[in-house]
Design a protein around this motif. Structure first.
Motif, short mmCIF file in Angstrom:
data_model
loop_
_atom_site.label_atom_id
_atom_site.label_comp_id
_atom_site.label_asym_id
_atom_site.label_seq_id
_atom_site.Cartn_x
_atom_site.Cartn_y
_atom_site.Cartn_z
N ILE A 122 13.97 30.43 49.49
CA ILE A 122 14.95 30.77 48.45
C ILE A 122 16.35 30.18 48.93
O ILE A 122 16.53 30.16 50.24
CB ILE A 122 15.06 32.20 48.45
N GLY A 123 16.98 29.52 48.15
CA GLY A 123 18.40 29.03 48.37
C GLY A 123 19.35 29.99 47.81
O GLY A 123 19.19 30.54 46.65
N PHE A 124 20.54 30.35 48.38
CA PHE A 124 21.71 31.00 47.76
C PHE A 124 22.60 30.46 47.61
O PHE A 124 23.18 29.72 48.18
CB PHE A 124 21.72 32.16 48.61
N VAL A 125 23.47 30.41 46.39
CA VAL A 125 25.00 30.00 46.29
C VAL A 125 25.85 31.13 45.62
O VAL A 125 25.39 31.46 44.41
CB VAL A 125 25.07 28.60 45.55
N PHE A 126 26.87 31.69 46.38
CA PHE A 126 27.53 32.68 46.01
C PHE A 126 28.93 32.31 45.67
O PHE A 126 29.60 31.45 46.16
CB PHE A 126 27.70 33.62 47.29
N GLN A 127 29.51 33.22 44.97
CA GLN A 127 30.79 33.03 44.67
C GLN A 127 31.83 32.97 45.73
O GLN A 127 32.85 31.99 45.86
CB GLN A 127 31.28 34.07 43.72
N ALA A 128 31.62 33.68 46.89
CA ALA A 128 32.29 33.76 47.95
C ALA A 128 32.06 32.75 48.99
O ALA A 128 32.44 33.12 49.95
CB ALA A 128 32.31 35.33 48.47
N PHE A 129 31.17 31.82 48.78
CA PHE A 129 30.82 30.73 49.56
C PHE A 129 29.84 31.22 50.69
O PHE A 129 28.88 30.65 51.05
CB PHE A 129 31.96 30.15 50.24
N ASN A 130 30.22 32.36 51.60
CA ASN A 130 29.38 32.99 52.58
C ASN A 130 29.17 32.01 53.62
O ASN A 130 28.20 31.89 54.27
CB ASN A 130 28.02 33.36 52.09
N LEU A 131 30.16 30.98 53.97
CA LEU A 131 30.20 30.23 55.25
C LEU A 131 30.39 31.03 56.33
O LEU A 131 31.40 32.01 56.43
CB LEU A 131 30.94 28.96 54.69
N VAL A 132 29.91 30.48 57.66
CA VAL A 132 30.47 30.98 58.81
C VAL A 132 31.51 30.37 59.22
O VAL A 132 31.75 29.16 59.67
CB VAL A 132 28.98 30.78 59.68
N PRO A 133 32.67 31.15 59.48
CA PRO A 133 33.92 30.50 59.85
C PRO A 133 33.98 29.79 61.32
O PRO A 133 34.80 28.85 61.36
CB PRO A 133 34.94 31.73 59.89
N ASP B 225 25.29 33.01 42.39
CA ASP B 225 25.82 34.48 41.84
C ASP B 225 27.16 34.10 41.34
O ASP B 225 28.08 33.93 42.32
CB ASP B 225 25.76 35.53 42.96
N GLU B 226 27.61 33.73 40.23
CA GLU B 226 28.70 33.29 39.84
C GLU B 226 29.39 32.26 40.83
O GLU B 226 30.42 32.11 41.39
CB GLU B 226 29.84 34.52 39.90
N PRO B 227 28.50 31.26 40.88
CA PRO B 227 28.91 30.00 42.11
C PRO B 227 30.04 29.33 41.71
O PRO B 227 30.49 28.57 42.64
CB PRO B 227 27.42 29.14 41.68
N THR B 228 30.49 29.13 40.38
CA THR B 228 31.85 28.58 40.45
C THR B 228 32.98 29.46 39.92
O THR B 228 34.05 28.78 39.66
CB THR B 228 31.65 27.50 39.00
N GLY B 229 33.05 30.70 40.14
CA GLY B 229 33.82 31.61 39.87
C GLY B 229 35.12 31.46 40.62
O GLY B 229 36.20 31.72 39.99
N ASN B 230 35.12 30.80 41.80
CA ASN B 230 36.47 30.66 42.63
C ASN B 230 36.76 29.04 42.66
O ASN B 230 37.41 28.73 43.28
CB ASN B 230 36.12 31.09 44.09
N VAL C 113 23.58 33.91 37.76
CA VAL C 113 24.29 34.85 37.04
C VAL C 113 25.59 34.30 36.92
O VAL C 113 26.24 33.64 37.89
CB VAL C 113 24.37 36.01 37.74
N THR C 114 26.17 34.31 35.33
CA THR C 114 27.54 34.05 35.22
C THR C 114 27.86 34.84 33.97
O THR C 114 27.18 35.28 33.23
CB THR C 114 27.50 32.49 34.88
N HIS C 115 29.34 34.88 34.00
CA HIS C 115 29.89 35.46 32.60
C HIS C 115 30.72 34.15 31.90
O HIS C 115 31.38 34.69 30.73
CB HIS C 115 31.09 36.51 33.29
N ASP C 116 30.60 33.13 32.44
CA ASP C 116 31.23 31.90 31.96
C ASP C 116 30.68 30.94 30.93
O ASP C 116 29.35 30.67 31.28
CB ASP C 116 31.80 30.98 32.93
N PRO C 117 30.82 31.12 29.49
CA PRO C 117 30.00 30.46 28.61
C PRO C 117 29.85 28.82 28.74
O PRO C 117 28.72 28.43 28.46
CB PRO C 117 30.61 30.78 27.35
N VAL C 118 31.19 28.39 29.33
CA VAL C 118 30.93 26.83 29.81
C VAL C 118 29.85 26.60 30.83
O VAL C 118 28.98 25.76 30.80
CB VAL C 118 32.12 26.31 30.15
N ALA C 119 29.83 27.40 32.03
CA ALA C 119 28.93 27.19 32.98
C ALA C 119 27.63 27.43 32.50
O ALA C 119 26.71 26.53 32.63
CB ALA C 119 29.27 28.25 33.87
#
Length: 258
Positions: free
Chosen positions: A105-116, A184-189, A216-222
């Motif tokens: 499984i691969g994940f792409v989250f709105q908050a990026f979730n990168l290790v700083p 999960d809202e991957p382009t939200g930010n 998952v998205t709330h954006d009709p364009v996405a």
């Protein structure tokens, strides 16, 4: 918009598969107790074809994020079954479920979730490092090159723009060639240009590599980048659109009061 080179397909990999990538049967999920009890999923059954890009949409509180988290093994339904490529994930113990999420499984989250504390290259290869594996050099070079990250690999997240950070997250999700990529809202930010390029990359990974994308998205364009839109309301599936456009999605959401 950036012009991408054709995806190199791994030897012998088909464009799509006949069997569903993910299936859910009668999923139920509740939060809270007594008067505060909320039904997030109410007997949801749904199938996601391999090699397709599907968006899950609905009003706030419709259950769309809960459904995705259960499908991805990030949350556990109260009842029902989930199959990922024929593997019943509800039958797995914690160790097996962790290995499945890391390897398939691969994940792409709105908050990026990168290790700083890690640079971009280390963030991209982190799932493979945790699995004790290494990246295919040709595939790594292709993914980071296509996403415009070659000159950013030594930069840490705070040295990258929001769009660049999300590109790192997308590269990390695609590098292992997982069975399914969940977004999960991957382009939200992201701004519209950066978001469009990320969505175009996800669409092409589905069309040309046979990668299964569930977003998952709330954006009709996405959502218009997807092959299919699944609509939810009050914990139920209430609609299904093939070949969605921004207009058709807006119309469907309008009927839900979203």
């Amino acid at each position: 918009m950036t012009t991408f080179a054709p995806f190199p397909r791994p030897s012998g990999q088909p464009a799509s598969a006949a069997a569903p990538a993910v299936e859910a049967f009668e999923l139920s999920k509740h939060y809270g107790k007594a008067d505060a009890r909320v039904t997030a999923l109410d007997g949801v059954s749904v199938s996601f074809e391999a090699g397709r890009f599907t968006a899950i949409m609905g009003p706030s509180g419709s259950g769309k994020s809960t459904l995705m988290h259960c499908l991805a093994g990030l949350d556990t339904p109260d009842a029902g079954r989930i199959l990922l490529g024929g593997t019943e994930i509800s039958a797995l113990n914690d160790r097996q479920l962790t290995a499945l999420r890391r390897e398939r499984i691969g994940f792409v989250f709105q908050a990026f979730n990168l290790v700083p504390t890690l640079n971009a290259e280390q963030n991209i290869t982190l799932p493979l490092a945790l699995a004790g594996s290494t990246a295919d050099p040709a595939w790594f070079d292709y993914v980071v090159g296509t996403l415009g990250l070659k000159d950013r690999l030594t930069h840490r997240p705070h040295e990258l723009s929001g769009g660049q950070q999300q590109r790192v997250a997308v590269a990390r999700a695609l590098l292992t060639r997982p069975d399914v990529v969940f977004g999960d809202e991957p382009t939200g930010n992201l701004d519209s240009k950066a978001g469009g390029e990320v969505l175009a990359m996800l669409r092409r990974s589905s069309q040309e590599l046979g990668q299964t994308i569930i977003m998952v998205t709330h954006d009709p364009v996405a959502a218009s980048y997807a092959d299919r839109v699944v609509l939810m309301s009050d914990g139920h599936l209430v609609g299904d659109l093939d070949n969605p456009t921004t207009g058709s999605v807006l119309t469907a959401l309008g009927k839900l009061g979203a």
